[in-house]
Design a protein around this motif. Structure first.
Motif, PDB file in Angstrom:
ATOM      1  N   LEU A 171       0.726  -1.149  -0.003  1.00 34.81           N
ATOM      2  CA  LEU A 171      -0.024   0.130  -0.238  1.00 34.81           C
ATOM      3  C   LEU A 171       0.893   1.199  -0.055  1.00 34.81           C
ATOM      4  N   ILE A 172       0.619   2.284  -1.131  1.00 34.68           N
ATOM      5  CA  ILE A 172       1.123   3.263  -0.968  1.00 34.68           C
ATOM      6  C   ILE A 172       0.325   4.571  -0.399  1.00 34.68           C
ATOM      7  N   VAL A 173       0.561   5.015   0.809  1.00 32.65           N
ATOM      8  CA  VAL A 173      -0.605   5.888   1.590  1.00 32.65           C
ATOM      9  C   VAL A 173       0.109   7.332   1.426  1.00 32.65           C
ATOM     10  N   PRO A 174      -0.903   8.280   1.002  1.00 31.57           N
ATOM     11  CA  PRO A 174      -0.341   9.583   1.023  1.00 31.57           C
ATOM     12  C   PRO A 174      -0.728  10.052   2.301  1.00 31.57           C
ATOM     13  N   ASP A 175      -0.267  11.245   2.412  1.00 28.74           N
ATOM     14  CA  ASP A 175      -0.390  12.039   4.024  1.00 28.74           C
ATOM     15  C   ASP A 175      -1.855  12.591   4.014  1.00 28.74           C
ATOM     16  N   ASN A 176      -2.716  12.392   2.910  1.00 22.22           N
ATOM     17  CA  ASN A 176      -4.007  13.005   2.953  1.00 22.22           C
ATOM     18  C   ASN A 176      -5.116  11.795   2.517  1.00 22.22           C
ATOM     19  N   PRO A 177      -5.061  10.649   3.061  1.00 29.59           N
ATOM     20  CA  PRO A 177      -5.784   9.602   1.967  1.00 29.59           C
ATOM     21  C   PRO A 177      -7.451   9.806   2.517  1.00 29.59           C
ATOM     22  N   ILE A 178      -7.934   9.426   1.386  1.00 26.80           N
ATOM     23  CA  ILE A 178      -9.384   9.579   1.274  1.00 26.80           C
ATOM     24  C   ILE A 178     -10.109   8.276   1.955  1.00 26.80           C
ATOM     25  N   VAL A 179     -10.812   8.377   3.095  1.00 28.53           N
ATOM     26  CA  VAL A 179     -11.368   7.135   3.729  1.00 28.53           C
ATOM     27  C   VAL A 179     -12.816   7.143   3.516  1.00 28.53           C
ATOM     28  N   PRO A 180     -13.466   6.221   3.026  1.00 26.68           N
ATOM     29  CA  PRO A 180     -14.819   6.132   2.923  1.00 26.68           C
ATOM     30  C   PRO A 180     -15.377   5.720   4.416  1.00 26.68           C
ATOM     31  N   HIS A 181     -16.522   6.000   4.927  1.00 29.57           N
ATOM     32  CA  HIS A 181     -17.311   5.465   5.976  1.00 29.57           C
ATOM     33  C   HIS A 181     -18.838   5.297   5.720  1.00 29.57           C
ATOM     34  N   ILE A 182     -19.072   4.274   6.289  1.00 28.21           N
ATOM     35  CA  ILE A 182     -20.549   3.645   6.179  1.00 28.21           C
ATOM     36  C   ILE A 182     -21.064   3.836   7.704  1.00 28.21           C
ATOM     37  N   ASP A 183     -21.907   4.563   7.818  1.00 26.15           N
ATOM     38  CA  ASP A 183     -22.623   4.891   9.143  1.00 26.15           C
ATOM     39  C   ASP A 183     -23.300   3.605   9.818  1.00 26.15           C
ATOM     40  N   GLY A 184     -24.010   3.027   8.878  1.00 23.32           N
ATOM     41  CA  GLY A 184     -24.731   1.827   9.304  1.00 23.32           C
ATOM     42  C   GLY A 184     -26.044   1.949  10.055  1.00 23.32           C
ATOM     43  N   ASP A 185     -26.561   1.098  10.798  1.00 19.67           N
ATOM     44  CA  ASP A 185     -28.073   1.252  11.153  1.00 19.67           C
ATOM     45  C   ASP A 185     -27.908   1.430  12.744  1.00 19.67           C
ATOM     46  N   GLY A 186     -29.050   1.547  13.201  1.00 17.78           N
ATOM     47  CA  GLY A 186     -29.183   1.703  14.650  1.00 17.78           C
ATOM     48  C   GLY A 186     -28.324   2.814  15.367  1.00 17.78           C
ATOM     49  N   ILE A 187     -27.423   2.272  16.277  1.00 17.25           N
ATOM     50  CA  ILE A 187     -26.476   3.269  16.949  1.00 17.25           C
ATOM     51  C   ILE A 187     -25.211   3.421  15.859  1.00 17.25           C
ATOM     52  N   GLY A 188     -25.246   2.864  14.828  1.00 16.86           N
ATOM     53  CA  GLY A 188     -24.212   2.983  13.866  1.00 16.86           C
ATOM     54  C   GLY A 188     -23.542   4.449  13.783  1.00 16.86           C
TER      55      GLY A 188
END
Length: 415
Positions: free
Chosen positions: A21-38
């Motif tokens: 993995l080549i990781v920049p200093d500002n990686p885009i990271v998706p998030h899925i909030d989910g259901d309920g308390i997610g």
């Protein structure tokens, strides 16, 4: 590539080059909030992650979060619980942080969680279980529990090959078994298949061995029920041992070779335990186990039982990892009765995010996050799920998050 979402500005995607993995200093990271308390626990986790990254790297690194959709939240937008946009976003970004999602029992849609793992080929479900100071754990030896469970994520019951008892398919299978093998099943029998392959077994064993070498673990135990299911779980053990000897022969020693002696310096012990005995062993002798490799269903049972030893699912993180892609999520459910009440414990989601930071090589931020959480809980500042066992006043989700962030800032970059 994307229909109803677009990548945020100010970030870059993680890439794969020469198998790394080549990781920049500002990686885009998706998030899925989910259901309920997610949504509550994922929002809290992202705040704590941001604080840890800021403190560890002094502003030189930053995660650029990208909201994507799956589960109940996705349906009104896409007309489906798992849109292609979401799969494409995770494939492109290489990592994602995910909240819990609801899975119906007995009817309704198949698990979106399972579909994500299968469609992205996230074949290793990794579940670390370690005691956190201050947790009112029910087990006498809770402080000696430090186990990482590697659960195969694509086969066994997760393959989802089954037929309802009164379906035409089940009838055909019953007829086939009677005609070809003289095996007669009752006419009201539902049928499921349990596939376990050499290919999948070898690659989950490889993930476990890589982890052992990377983090200095000395024991890798293969859990199975091969004394009864000889050609599925029995071969899971056989193939796992075969692979360890073939690829890591100079680094491993097998239990029968020790003859009761100590593990030689620089070696990793590879052994096995029958599934029912494994449950006994993690309760009576948890210090003997560091990494446990399992077929799918065994790992599901074992990881929840192990989490109970140290205080429950509220503090249990998880990861689903393939060759390069990783999706990180707490192992607890969506707990809909607590949704929107600001009482949920975000610890498991945040520790899952710490695993994500480790995955991309940001170990300083990951360690800082874990230390701050432990410091907060050890000081008696906890959410209601823990406070009720201690007889103390609980913090809300938001208040707990603020306390962890205070400790992150206090600990600074000393991790």
């Amino acid at each position: 590539m994307f229909q109803k979402i677009k990548p945020p500005e100010g970030g870059k995607f993680i890439e794969v080059k020469d198998g790394k993995l080549i990781v920049p200093d500002n990686p885009i990271v998706p998030h899925i909030d989910g259901d309920g308390i997610g949504p509550e626990v994922i929002t809290a986790a992202r705040r704590m992650v941001d604080a840890a990254v800021e403190a560890a790297y002094g502003g030189k690194r930053k995660i650029v979060w990208w909201k994507i959709y799956a589960g109940i939240e996705a349906e009104p937008i896409y007309g489906t619980l798992l849109p292609e946009d979401t799969l494409n976003a995770i494939r492109t970004a290489k990592v994602a942080l995910k909240g819990p999602m609801t899975t119906p029992i007995g009817s309704g849609w198949r698990s979106v969680n399972v579909a994500l793992r299968q469609l992205l080929d996230l074949y290793a479900n990794i579940r670390p279980v370690k005691y956190i100071r201050g947790i009112p754990a029910p087990h006498k030896y809770a402080d000696k529990v430090d186990i990482v469970i590697f659960r195969e994520n694509t086969e066994d019951v997760y393959a989802g090959i089954e037929w309802k008892y009164d379906s035409p398919e089940a009838e055909k299978v019953r007829e086939f078994l009677k005609k070809e093998f003289n095996i007669e099943l009752r006419p009201d029998t539902g049928i499921g298949l349990k596939p376990i392959s050499r290919f999948a077994t070898r690659r989950i064993m490889n993930k476990a061995m890589e982890w052992a070498l990377k983090y200095g673990r000395k024991r890798v135990t293969v859990m199975h029920k091969g004394n009864i299911m000889k050609y599925t779980e029995g071969y899971f053990k056989i193939w796992a041992f075969e692979f360890a000897k073939e690829k890591y022969g100079d680094k491993v020693v097998f239990e029968e070779e020790l003859q009761g002696g100590e593990i030689p310096e620089g070696k990793i012990l590879v052994n096995d335990r029958i599934a029912d005995n494994m449950f006994n062993q993690i309760i009576t002798r948890p210090w003997d186990y560091e990494i446990i490799v399992t077929p799918n269903l065994n790992g599901d049972y074992l990881s929840d039982a192990a989490a109970a030893l140290v205080g429950g699912l509220g503090v249990a993180p998880g990861a689903n990892v393939g060759d390069y892609i990783g999706m990180f999520e707490p192992i607890h459910g969506s707990a809909p009765k607590y949704a929107g009440k600001n009482v949920a414990n975000p610890t498991a989601a945040t520790l899952s995010a710490a695993m994500m930071l480790d995955h991309i090589g940001w170990h300083e931020a990951a360690n800082l996050l874990r230390k701050a959480i432990e410091e907060t809980i050890a000081s008696g500042k906890v959410t209601q799920d823990i406070a009720r066992h201690l007889g103390i006043q609980p913090l809300s989700t938001t208040e707990f998050t603020e306390e962890v962030i205070k400790n992150i800032k206090k600990l600074g970059g000393s991790s």
